[in-house]
Design a protein around this motif. Structure first.
Motif, short mmCIF file in Angstrom:
data_model
loop_
_atom_site.label_atom_id
_atom_site.label_comp_id
_atom_site.label_asym_id
_atom_site.label_seq_id
_atom_site.Cartn_x
_atom_site.Cartn_y
_atom_site.Cartn_z
N ASN A 186 0.83 -1.20 0.00
CA ASN A 186 0.00 0.00 0.00
C ASN A 186 0.88 1.27 0.00
O ASN A 186 1.44 1.65 1.04
CB ASN A 186 -0.89 -0.06 1.25
CG ASN A 186 -1.79 1.14 1.38
OD1 ASN A 186 -1.54 2.20 0.79
ND2 ASN A 186 -2.85 1.00 2.14
N PRO A 187 1.01 1.92 -1.17
CA PRO A 187 1.92 3.07 -1.27
C PRO A 187 1.61 4.17 -0.25
O PRO A 187 2.55 4.80 0.27
CB PRO A 187 1.70 3.59 -2.70
CG PRO A 187 1.11 2.45 -3.45
CD PRO A 187 0.35 1.61 -2.45
N SER A 188 0.33 4.38 0.07
CA SER A 188 0.04 5.48 1.00
C SER A 188 0.50 5.11 2.41
O SER A 188 0.95 5.97 3.18
CB SER A 188 -1.43 5.88 0.91
OG SER A 188 -2.12 5.49 2.04
N SER A 189 0.45 3.81 2.75
CA SER A 189 0.95 3.41 4.08
C SER A 189 2.48 3.54 4.13
O SER A 189 3.06 3.93 5.15
CB SER A 189 0.46 2.00 4.43
OG SER A 189 1.50 1.08 4.49
N ASP A 199 4.18 5.74 2.43
CA ASP A 199 4.42 7.18 2.46
C ASP A 199 4.26 7.72 3.90
O ASP A 199 5.11 8.47 4.39
CB ASP A 199 3.40 7.83 1.52
CG ASP A 199 3.84 9.20 1.10
OD1 ASP A 199 4.99 9.32 0.64
OD2 ASP A 199 3.06 10.15 1.28
N LYS A 200 3.18 7.28 4.55
CA LYS A 200 2.94 7.75 5.93
C LYS A 200 4.07 7.30 6.84
O LYS A 200 4.55 8.06 7.69
CB LYS A 200 1.60 7.20 6.45
CG LYS A 200 0.43 8.02 5.99
CD LYS A 200 -0.83 7.56 6.73
CE LYS A 200 -2.07 8.07 6.00
NZ LYS A 200 -3.16 7.12 5.93
N TRP A 260 7.22 9.49 6.34
CA TRP A 260 7.21 10.80 7.02
C TRP A 260 7.32 10.65 8.53
O TRP A 260 8.01 11.42 9.19
CB TRP A 260 5.95 11.60 6.63
CG TRP A 260 6.07 12.07 5.20
CD1 TRP A 260 5.35 11.63 4.14
CD2 TRP A 260 7.00 13.03 4.69
NE1 TRP A 260 5.77 12.24 2.98
CE2 TRP A 260 6.78 13.12 3.29
CE3 TRP A 260 8.00 13.83 5.26
CZ2 TRP A 260 7.52 13.96 2.46
CZ3 TRP A 260 8.73 14.66 4.42
CH2 TRP A 260 8.49 14.73 3.05
N GLN A 266 9.27 -1.23 -3.45
CA GLN A 266 8.58 0.03 -3.19
C GLN A 266 9.09 0.70 -1.91
O GLN A 266 9.33 1.90 -1.87
CB GLN A 266 7.09 -0.29 -3.01
CG GLN A 266 6.19 0.70 -3.64
CD GLN A 266 4.74 0.18 -3.71
OE1 GLN A 266 3.95 0.85 -4.27
NE2 GLN A 266 4.40 -0.96 -3.16
N LYS A 273 11.45 4.23 -1.69
CA LYS A 273 11.01 5.36 -0.87
C LYS A 273 12.12 5.82 0.08
O LYS A 273 12.34 7.01 0.27
CB LYS A 273 9.77 4.91 -0.06
CG LYS A 273 9.10 6.01 0.69
CD LYS A 273 8.21 6.80 -0.23
CE LYS A 273 7.96 8.18 0.28
NZ LYS A 273 7.17 8.98 -0.64
#
Ligand SMILES: NC(=O)c1ccc[n+]([C@@H]2O[C@H](COP(=O)([O-])OP(=O)(O)OC[C@H]3O[C@@H](n4cnc5c(N)ncnc54)[C@H](OP(=O)(O)O)[C@@H]3O)[C@@H](O)[C@H]2O)c1
Length: 278
Positions: free
Chosen positions: A61-64, A66-67, A70, A115, A119
């Motif tokens: 899950n790319p958004s997980s 990403d979170k 950060w 992935q 990142k």
């Protein structure tokens, strides 16, 4: 002399190799960001050692990712080591495995790992990526072909990453033989669900092999190596100034590597012979 404290990310730390490695690294004084997918795993891991911070990471899950990125970079100025450990094992006869299941296999073990690495690479300069691959990467194990292929693909992609990258990031592939973890039970349960959906004719075609797969997975798990052996090897690699690109763990892994060097027709002959006797 005081050991250098490193900042380490490990995915798939809720159980098995990941959990043990996170625990051992934290005990050595390293700051560990441990990837989990459930609140209960987060709470349990953080109770193990104050050096562990659990982070939600679903590698598909790319958004997980990403979170998590950060969250981590706000807490750490640099990242020394990324351990791509999250994994699943899709088993079954290639003839009847739904493509969706095979894609799922690659989504977690191959694309997921890549992935996460892509990142975090800008923060990994002069650092280290350790991939928990498998002796399955040598590709000689029938009925777990998706698993073998996903690990082989991971090894090939990351080996290129090692050669191509200009940031002095080392990449190491760890190839353990069978290790006592929940992965094999999970794999058999999932394969059983897929198998049960087949029509009777298809079931009959691979009934014998499926029941062998089931028994073998349980047998392998009983005779397998302990998770601590993988965690110790990972610590050795992290402490090494010049780690190798690839480490086998166990004699069976070395044997698999040697066998994989033989011509395909010889390897296939012996595997088919073994299968004919089950
Ligand atoms: N056990 C062996 O014999 C063996 C041998 C060679 C290599 N390996 C490799 O070792 C690694 C760890 O496996 P294990 O044996 O320790 O099995 P395990 O106990 O089942 O651990 C697998 C871990 O991966 C996580 N995971 C699964 N899908 C994920 C996703 N989409 N995103 C993030 N995390 C995910 C699981 O989290 P959840 O709990 O949330 O599902 C769990 O933490 C795997 O890559 C496996 O292929 C295992």
């Amino acid at each position: 002399m005081k050991k250098e404290t490193k900042t380490i990310i490990i995915t798939g730390a809720s159980s098995g190799i990941g959990r043990e490695t996170a625990f051992k690294l934290a005990k050595e004084g390293h700051k560990v960001f441990a990837g989990v997918r459930k609140k209960i795993d987060k709470d349990e891991l953080e109770k193990l050692n104050p050096n562990i911070t659990a982070v939600y990471i679903d590698v598909t899950n790319p958004s997980s990712i990403d979170k998590a990125f950060w969250f981590i970079i706000k807490k750490a100025d640099k990242i020394d080591v990324l351990i791509n450990n999250a994994g699943i094992a899709v088993a079954g006869a290639v003839e009847f495995l739904p493509i969706k299941k095979i894609k799922e296999q690659f989504d977690v073990n191959t694309f997921g790992a890549l992935q996460v690495a892509q990142k975090f690479m800008p923060f990994l300069k002069n650092g280290l990526i350790i991939n928990i691959s498998s002796m399955a990467s040598y590709g000689i194990f029938p009925f777990i072909a998706p698993y073998c292929a996903s690990k082989r693909a991971m090894d090939i992609l990351f080996n290129s990453l090692l050669i191509e990258n200009k940031d002095n990031i080392k990449v190491v592939s760890v190839k353990p033989e069978s290790i006592k973890t929940p992965i094999w039970n999970k794999s058999v349960n999932s394969a059983k669900k897929t198998f049960d959906l087949l029509n009777e004719a298809s079931k009959n075609k691979y009934k014998k092999e499926f029941s062998y797969l089931e028994k073998n997975a349980l047998k392998n798990n009983n005779s397998a190596k302990e998770i601590s052996e993988v965690a110790e090897l990972i610590i050795k690699i992290i402490n090494s100034k010049n780690p190798k690109c690839s480490y086998n763990l166990g004699k069976t892994a070395l044997f698999a590597q040697i066998i994989s060097l033989l011509p395909d027709f010889i390897v296939n002959y012996f595997i088919k012979l073994k299968l004919s006797k089950i």
